[in-house]
Design a protein around this motif. Structure first.
Motif, PDB file in Angstrom:
ATOM      1  N   LYS A 194      -3.306  12.616   4.223  1.00  0.00           N
ATOM      2  CA  LYS A 194      -3.802  12.614   2.852  1.00  0.00           C
ATOM      3  C   LYS A 194      -2.884  11.760   1.978  1.00  0.00           C
ATOM      4  CE  LYS A 194      -5.190  15.611  -0.976  1.00  0.00           C
ATOM      5  NZ  LYS A 194      -5.293  17.013  -1.453  1.00  0.00           N
ATOM      6  N   VAL A 195      -3.429  10.697   1.412  1.00  0.00           N
ATOM      7  CA  VAL A 195      -2.690   9.815   0.504  1.00  0.00           C
ATOM      8  C   VAL A 195      -3.387   9.831  -0.845  1.00  0.00           C
ATOM      9  CG1 VAL A 195      -1.899   7.446   0.073  1.00  0.00           C
ATOM     10  CG2 VAL A 195      -1.970   8.321   2.416  1.00  0.00           C
ATOM     11  N   THR A 196      -2.638  10.029  -1.913  1.00  0.00           N
ATOM     12  CA  THR A 196      -3.222  10.092  -3.253  1.00  0.00           C
ATOM     13  C   THR A 196      -3.951   8.797  -3.588  1.00  0.00           C
ATOM     14  OG1 THR A 196      -1.423  11.538  -3.964  1.00  0.00           O
ATOM     15  CG2 THR A 196      -2.736  10.481  -5.689  1.00  0.00           C
ATOM     16  N   PRO A 197      -5.240   8.859  -3.913  1.00  0.00           N
ATOM     17  CA  PRO A 197      -6.002   7.638  -4.235  1.00  0.00           C
ATOM     18  C   PRO A 197      -5.706   7.153  -5.647  1.00  0.00           C
ATOM     19  CG  PRO A 197      -7.433   9.541  -4.407  1.00  0.00           C
ATOM     20  CD  PRO A 197      -6.098  10.060  -3.934  1.00  0.00           C
ATOM     21  N   SER A 198      -4.581   6.504  -5.836  1.00  0.00           N
ATOM     22  CA  SER A 198      -4.140   6.121  -7.177  1.00  0.00           C
ATOM     23  C   SER A 198      -3.566   4.712  -7.168  1.00  0.00           C
ATOM     24  CB  SER A 198      -3.083   7.107  -7.682  1.00  0.00           C
ATOM     25  OG  SER A 198      -2.471   6.637  -8.856  1.00  0.00           O
ATOM     26  N   LEU A 199      -4.206   3.805  -7.904  1.00  0.00           N
ATOM     27  CA  LEU A 199      -3.668   2.454  -8.040  1.00  0.00           C
ATOM     28  C   LEU A 199      -2.366   2.456  -8.818  1.00  0.00           C
ATOM     29  CD1 LEU A 199      -6.783   0.183  -8.712  1.00  0.00           C
ATOM     30  CD2 LEU A 199      -5.409   0.350  -6.637  1.00  0.00           C
ATOM     31  N   ALA A 200      -2.284   3.302  -9.831  1.00  0.00           N
ATOM     32  CA  ALA A 200      -1.060   3.373 -10.640  1.00  0.00           C
ATOM     33  C   ALA A 200       0.128   3.780  -9.774  1.00  0.00           C
ATOM     34  CB  ALA A 200      -1.241   4.363 -11.789  1.00  0.00           C
ATOM     35  N   ARG A 201      -0.092   4.790  -8.930  1.00  0.00           N
ATOM     36  CA  ARG A 201       0.989   5.210  -8.035  1.00  0.00           C
ATOM     37  C   ARG A 201       1.340   4.095  -7.056  1.00  0.00           C
ATOM     38  NH1 ARG A 201       1.415  11.141  -5.429  1.00  0.00           N
ATOM     39  NH2 ARG A 201       1.534  11.525  -7.667  1.00  0.00           N
ATOM     40  N   PHE A 203       1.242   0.826  -7.642  1.00  0.00           N
ATOM     41  CA  PHE A 203       2.075  -0.160  -8.323  1.00  0.00           C
ATOM     42  C   PHE A 203       3.506   0.351  -8.485  1.00  0.00           C
ATOM     43  CE2 PHE A 203      -2.044  -1.850  -9.954  1.00  0.00           C
ATOM     44  CZ  PHE A 203      -1.885  -3.152  -9.500  1.00  0.00           C
ATOM     45  N   PHE A 204       3.665   1.611  -8.889  1.00  0.00           N
ATOM     46  CA  PHE A 204       5.007   2.163  -9.058  1.00  0.00           C
ATOM     47  C   PHE A 204       5.742   2.261  -7.716  1.00  0.00           C
ATOM     48  CE2 PHE A 204       3.372   3.865 -13.160  1.00  0.00           C
ATOM     49  CZ  PHE A 204       4.389   3.394 -13.975  1.00  0.00           C
ATOM     50  N   SER A 205       5.010   2.651  -6.668  1.00  0.00           N
ATOM     51  CA  SER A 205       5.614   2.757  -5.337  1.00  0.00           C
ATOM     52  C   SER A 205       6.072   1.390  -4.839  1.00  0.00           C
ATOM     53  CB  SER A 205       4.613   3.374  -4.357  1.00  0.00           C
ATOM     54  OG  SER A 205       5.158   3.443  -3.062  1.00  0.00           O
ATOM     55  N   ALA A 206       5.250   0.366  -5.054  1.00  0.00           N
ATOM     56  CA  ALA A 206       5.602  -0.988  -4.624  1.00  0.00           C
ATOM     57  C   ALA A 206       6.842  -1.483  -5.362  1.00  0.00           C
ATOM     58  CB  ALA A 206       4.428  -1.928  -4.863  1.00  0.00           C
ATOM     59  N   PHE A 207       6.888  -1.230  -6.662  1.00  0.00           N
ATOM     60  CA  PHE A 207       8.048  -1.648  -7.467  1.00  0.00           C
ATOM     61  C   PHE A 207       9.311  -0.942  -6.981  1.00  0.00           C
ATOM     62  CE2 PHE A 207      10.845  -1.160 -11.182  1.00  0.00           C
ATOM     63  CZ  PHE A 207      11.011  -2.491 -11.522  1.00  0.00           C
ATOM     64  N   VAL A 234       7.097  -3.799   0.142  1.00  0.00           N
ATOM     65  CA  VAL A 234       6.290  -3.758  -1.086  1.00  0.00           C
ATOM     66  C   VAL A 234       4.805  -3.627  -0.746  1.00  0.00           C
ATOM     67  CG1 VAL A 234       5.540  -5.106  -3.087  1.00  0.00           C
ATOM     68  CG2 VAL A 234       7.970  -5.010  -2.482  1.00  0.00           C
ATOM     69  N   ALA A 235       4.341  -4.451   0.199  1.00  0.00           N
ATOM     70  CA  ALA A 235       2.919  -4.449   0.552  1.00  0.00           C
ATOM     71  C   ALA A 235       2.513  -3.131   1.201  1.00  0.00           C
ATOM     72  CB  ALA A 235       2.622  -5.620   1.485  1.00  0.00           C
ATOM     73  N   TYR A 236       3.354  -2.601   2.081  1.00  0.00           N
ATOM     74  CA  TYR A 236       3.064  -1.327   2.731  1.00  0.00           C
ATOM     75  C   TYR A 236       2.921  -0.222   1.681  1.00  0.00           C
ATOM     76  CZ  TYR A 236       3.392   2.159   6.522  1.00  0.00           C
ATOM     77  OH  TYR A 236       3.144   3.163   7.417  1.00  0.00           O
ATOM     78  N   SER A 237       3.879  -0.186   0.754  1.00  0.00           N
ATOM     79  CA  SER A 237       3.878   0.862  -0.267  1.00  0.00           C
ATOM     80  C   SER A 237       2.642   0.799  -1.144  1.00  0.00           C
ATOM     81  CB  SER A 237       5.140   0.735  -1.134  1.00  0.00           C
ATOM     82  OG  SER A 237       6.298   0.872  -0.349  1.00  0.00           O
ATOM     83  N   PHE A 238       2.184  -0.425  -1.441  1.00  0.00           N
ATOM     84  CA  PHE A 238       1.007  -0.569  -2.298  1.00  0.00           C
ATOM     85  C   PHE A 238      -0.297  -0.366  -1.527  1.00  0.00           C
ATOM     86  CE2 PHE A 238      -2.353  -3.239  -4.167  1.00  0.00           C
ATOM     87  CZ  PHE A 238      -2.487  -2.578  -5.388  1.00  0.00           C
ATOM     88  N   MET A 239      -0.388  -0.928  -0.323  1.00  0.00           N
ATOM     89  CA  MET A 239      -1.666  -0.945   0.387  1.00  0.00           C
ATOM     90  C   MET A 239      -2.134   0.442   0.809  1.00  0.00           C
ATOM     91  SD  MET A 239      -1.646  -4.416   2.708  1.00  0.00           S
ATOM     92  CE  MET A 239      -3.243  -3.978   3.427  1.00  0.00           C
ATOM     93  N   LYS A 240      -1.220   1.345   1.106  1.00  0.00           N
ATOM     94  CA  LYS A 240      -1.678   2.684   1.502  1.00  0.00           C
ATOM     95  C   LYS A 240      -2.388   3.372   0.341  1.00  0.00           C
ATOM     96  CE  LYS A 240       2.833   4.918   0.668  1.00  0.00           C
ATOM     97  NZ  LYS A 240       3.966   5.614   1.328  1.00  0.00           N
TER      98      LYS A 240
END
Length: 253
Positions: A194-201, A203-207, A234-240
């Motif tokens: 289960k991964v939170t479906p959040s674009l905002a998260r 972006f913050f995770s990638a940063f 960065v890509a891994y953190s954002f793409m999930k």
């Protein structure tokens, strides 16, 4: 002295397989290879070593390893991947362990695994620093792999010791493979966890991943390859999060 079964997982592993198997046959009383459908020279190389691989369609790494372990005839097993090459010191240390008093069943042994990306040793590759020390030699009566979709690990032991030596984990031999595996890993992660479906998260995770893995964990010291591993983090953190968001949004529609 106890007998040791060595388990190796393969899939289009011809690039390194001879280097991987050569030291392992020196310590293995039994060598089990489980292949998930290779189309290169992997199977013919196995035949050169007198080994006929068993086939199992790939699900997760942990489930694949547990299947390989289920085929063994000895209680003590060493589990390796087809891009991990042990050095002679590791071979000698494992021989000493085999020749000594048989360890307790809840005892396990770790390897010192150094990560190489594009042929160069790196300080980290998300989500691990290098070297890391995974448990790989253990008694199957007490220890098995969990079935996490990625980054699985052996579980069930109470005590561990690190085997002296050097294990070269020669992963990601091309930029294409880096991002091909990135895509596969994140797809499996979203499918099985289960991964939170959040674009905002996302972006913050990638940063945060950029600062943690490229800056603070010294990825910048690895030159051009460090840029690749930093981009991977960065890509891994954002793409999930992106994939979870896309799937969740699609279900609502």
């Amino acid at each position: 002295m106890f007998s040791l079964s060595v388990c190796v997982l393969t899939f289009n592993s011809a690039r390194l397989l001879k280097d991987v198997l050569s030291p392992l046959v020196d310590i293995a009383d039994e060598l089990i290879i489980v292949d998930s459908g290779s189309s290169d020279d992997t199977l013919s190389i196995c035949q050169e070593f007198g080994i006929t691989p068993s086939y199992r369609a790939y699900t997760t790494h942990g489930e694949q390893m547990n299947f390989a372990i289920s085929l063994t005839n000895n209680s003590w097993v060493l589990c390796m991947d087809s891009d991990e090459i042990i050095d002679q010191k590791t071979v000698e240390e494992i021989k000493k362990i085999k020749a000594g008093a048989t360890p307790e069943t809840d005892m396990a042994f770790r390897i010192s695994r150094h990560w190489f990306v594009l042929g160069q040793e790196v300080h980290n590759i998300y989500p691990v620093t290098s070297p890391d020390y995974p448990v790989r030699l253990f008694n199957k009566e007490s220890v098995m792999f969990n079935s996490r979709p990625v980054d699985d690990a052996a579980e069930g032991y109470k005590n561990t010791a690190v085997i002296s030596g050097f294990v070269k984990h020669d992963t990601f031999f091309s930029i294409h493979e880096v991002f091909n595996k990135l895509n596969g890993y994140t797809t499996r992660l979203v499918k099985y966890k289960k991964v939170t479906p959040s674009l905002a998260r996302g972006f913050f995770s990638a940063f945060g991943s950029f600062w943690k893995w490229y800056v603070f964990k010294n990825g910048w010291k690895d030159g051009k390859v460090g840029v690749i591993t930093g981009t991977y983090a960065v890509a891994y953190s954002f793409m999930k999060y992106l994939k979870a968001w896309y799937q969740h949004d699609g279900k609502r529609k």
